[in-house]
Design an enzyme around this catalytic site. Structure first.
Site, PDB file in Angstrom:
ATOM      1  N   GLU A  21       0.719  -1.056   0.128  1.00  0.00           N
ATOM      2  CA  GLU A  21      -0.045  -0.077   0.116  1.00  0.00           C
ATOM      3  C   GLU A  21       0.993   1.468   0.087  1.00  0.00           C
ATOM      4  OE1 GLU A  21      -3.555   0.147   2.263  1.00  0.00           O
ATOM      5  OE2 GLU A  21      -3.133   1.716   3.262  1.00  0.00           O
ATOM      6  N   GLY A 113     -14.391   6.099   5.593  1.00  0.00           N
ATOM      7  CA  GLY A 113     -13.875   7.426   5.730  1.00  0.00           C
ATOM      8  C   GLY A 113     -14.156   8.010   7.310  1.00  0.00           C
TER       9      GLY A 113
END
Length: 660
Positions: A21, A113
């Site tokens: 990532e 989020g």
């Protein structure tokens, strides 16, 4: 244009695979350097796919898509784009999915989020959410993707092995509490599950067992990929575990506490810790290929060591690797180090230090043959299909892996930013900035923000928030999730005086002159070295005060300052200066300078610092007294960073700033 699920289906059931990532760097130089790092890591470590993060509320949308394009199109890596949905309007979600399609990206990690803000802040220039589409939870995004795009995208969802919580100190945090939501996300159309980072291998295995045996059966065969973060430093670890609520087992914490003053030792122990977790999980039966996801923090050295140690780097296929790819040569003065890799995926490696007779010779000419000989003569032969194609003698996979691990001069150059220091690192580093690359965020929920900072209605109450944080009575302010550390506590009195003037400090460090690197408070880096620091302080100051202070600073030759406001105005007495404010000298190493302040890094932070004022303002209803106050302050203050170069005079900076 491959889906992750298609690539997994092509693996044998007992195979292992990795994913890496990355987050979009904050500066153009960091982005440029990340491209080279990505290319090197993809060649050496061979991830099955890579992830690109997405900032809260779409704050890094353009940079995330740019990085995803580099990964997918330029480097040919199967790319999974993160996508958050809360505090974003529908058009931005549609644009992101459309851009992903255009780039050939077929993998999305659907995330919630930040917690949703007050409804009144959902309106914006890009338009409102239309129809009945409203993104409150990740499952809403999964359903929306499936409704709009069918099976075009392979969709992943997040899971939390130790439970998820929005609050800084949740009273309850349990995977059982999250389980119904994960079931719902999976039933809505998730193709794989990727977990939050953790450091407790047993807790992860218990979580995986919980899913696999769930009565619903939805987790029986779905790929579950554990998320692991290499330990880069003790301070980064503590900040990360606080933000993620990941628990540190007592034995793990004890091992790190024992070496926390030695950054190099922390990395080495960290490789051991993560390696042990990997081996524990590898030895546990799985219904399909066993994967491991690594949060790289845009750094490569630690993850390269972990993957090689744990035998997680896939072997080359015989057809794709020349026998010469198993040998790499590296200059070491007048000698060369010959390393023969007997099967990169777990075979023994033999290093032979000897002088090579051809060290100063021209390249050998090769004889073109239809097929390579089975003897030593093959080093002088080239297959006919390679004739006329330049050989990249140093760009072999084994050599690339050695470079990623920091070996030799090329390795030192590649891993030069191996001592990251958050936003105070070098702006050229891909790892510059906050370690998670999550974009502008308060890192707390709305309710927690109100609990911490209340409803201030005047500047005195704002000042009190900063003062309480410095006094240790408040755990966080919007610009810092951590309390005062011991180093900063050494200048607590001076900082309190500055804040008492209405100059609200957000960062600082004291002067340090030739302190031993193993000092409990000021030490860092390997043992046996000496460390140095120039004092600096960064603060918000009213415009009227800044006008007077600037005159004083500009006339002092020992000072470098940077200043800016919310309108984008920038000021400095030496905008071209590159100021190393922390450095260390260690046995057998070049001088290490992990903390650098310069105009490019200050400008990158300047935009974020003022955006945080805006995030704080959005905690409260529009036009409320607190929201109005925060907006007025944001428009009035300047952010100023002052460095004093006479570090041998320990209190010189504070005398200058505090004298009338």
């Amino acid at each position: 244009m491959e889906k992750i699920t298609d690539k997994l289906a092509a693996l044998s059931s007992d195979a292992n695979y990795i994913s890496l990532e990355f987050f979009p760097p904050k500066t153009s130089m960091g982005s440029s350097n990340l491209r080279g790092r990505l290319e090197r890591m993809s060649r050496a470590l061979r991830p099955l796919f890579v992830n690109v993060t997405w900032g809260a509320g779409g704050s890094t949308a353009a940079k995330s898509l740019e990085l995803a394009e580099i990964c997918q199109r330029q480097l040919g890596l199967t790319t999974c784009l993160h996508l958050t949905c809360t505090n974003m309007n529908k058009s931005l979600v549609d644009d992101a999915l459309g851009e992903a399609k255009a780039l050939g990206i077929r993998n999305i990690l659907a995330l919630r989020g930040d917690p949703p803000r007050n409804d009144e802040y959902r309106e914006g220039p890009a338009g409102d959410l239309t129809g009945d589409v409203e993104f409150t939870w990740a499952v809403d995004l999964v359903r929306y993707i499936r409704k709009q795009h069918g099976d075009y995208f392979c969709v992943g969802v997040a899971a939390y092995p130790e439970g998820h919580a929005d609050e800084s100190y949740p009273e309850t945090q349990s995977p059982l509490h999250d389980l119904p939501y994960l079931v719902e996300k999976t039933k809505a159309g998730a193709d794989f599950i990727m977990t939050q980072l953790f450091f407790d291998g047993e807790a992860y295995l218990e979580f995986e067992k919980l899913l696999r045996t769930h009565p619903s059966g939805v987790f029986k065969d779905i790929p579950i990929i554990p998320g692991l973060m290499p330990i880069q430093s003790y301070s980064i670890l503590r900040r990360t575990t606080k933000l993620s609520h990941a628990k540190l087992p007592e034995d793990v914490l004890a091992r790190l506490e024992a070496v926390k003053a030695d950054d190099e030792a922390v990395k080495n122990v960290g490789v051991d810790i993560i390696g042990e977790i990997v081996e524990k999980i590898k030895n546990t039966p799985s219904p399909g290929p066993r994967g491991f996801h690594f949060y790289t923090l845009n750094l490569e050295k630690a993850v390269a060591f972990i993957l090689e140690r744990c035998d997680l780097i896939p072997s080359s296929t015989p057809a794709s690797r020349s026998p010469r790819d198993s040998v790499f040569l590296e200059d070491t003065d007048d000698c060369k180090l010959l390393s023969v890799a007997n099967g990169i995926n777990g075979g023994a490696q033999m290093a032979i230090r000897r002088r090579v007779s051809s060290v100063n010779s021209d390249p050998h000419n090769l004889v073109i043959v239809d097929s390579l000989a089975g003897s030593g003569a093959r080093s002088f032969e080239a297959p006919s299909d390679e004739a006329g194609i330049p050989k990249e003698s140093f760009n072999t996979r084994a050599n690339t892996l050695a470079i990623s691990e920091g070996q030799g001069s090329l390795g030192r150059e590649a891993t030069w930013d191996d001592y990251p220091n958050g936003r105070w690192g070098d702006a050229r580093s891909p790892a510059y900035g906050e370690i998670d690359g999550y974009g502008v965020s308060l890192h707390v929920s709305v309710s927690q923000a109100i609990k911490l900072w209340g409803h201030p209605t005047n500047r005195e109450e704002i000042a009190n928030i900063f003062l309480k944080h410095l006094a240790g009575d408040l755990e966080a302010i919007p610009w810092s999730e951590q309390g005062l550390n011991e180093e900063t506590a050494s200048i607590q009195s001076e900082l309190l005086q500055l804040n008492g003037r209405g100059w609200w400090t957000v960062a600082s460090q004291p002067a340090v002159n030739c302190m031993r690197s193993d000092d409990r408070v000021f030490g860092w880096g390997p043992k046996g070295g000496f460390v140095f620091q120039k004092p600096f302080v960064e603060f918000f100051i009213p415009t009227s005060n800044w006008t007077r202070l600037r005159q004083k600073l500009a006339s002092n030759q020992d000072i470098t300052f940077y200043a800016g406001n919310s309108e984008g105005d920038f000021d400095s007495n030496d905008a071209d200066a590159v100021n190393a404010v922390t450095w260390g000298a260690f046995p057998g190493k070049e001088i290490i300078t992990p903390t650098i302040i310069e105009s490019i890094s200050f400008k990158a932070w300047l935009e974020e610092a003022f955006s945080i004022w805006g995030e704080w303002q959005r905690v409260y209803p529009p036009r409320s007294p607190t929201a109005n106050l925060l907006g007025e302050i944001r428009e009035d203050v300047w952010l100023v960073n002052v460095i004093h170069h006479a570090y041998v005079e320990g209190d010189a900076l504070w005398k200058l700033l505090l004298q009338d």
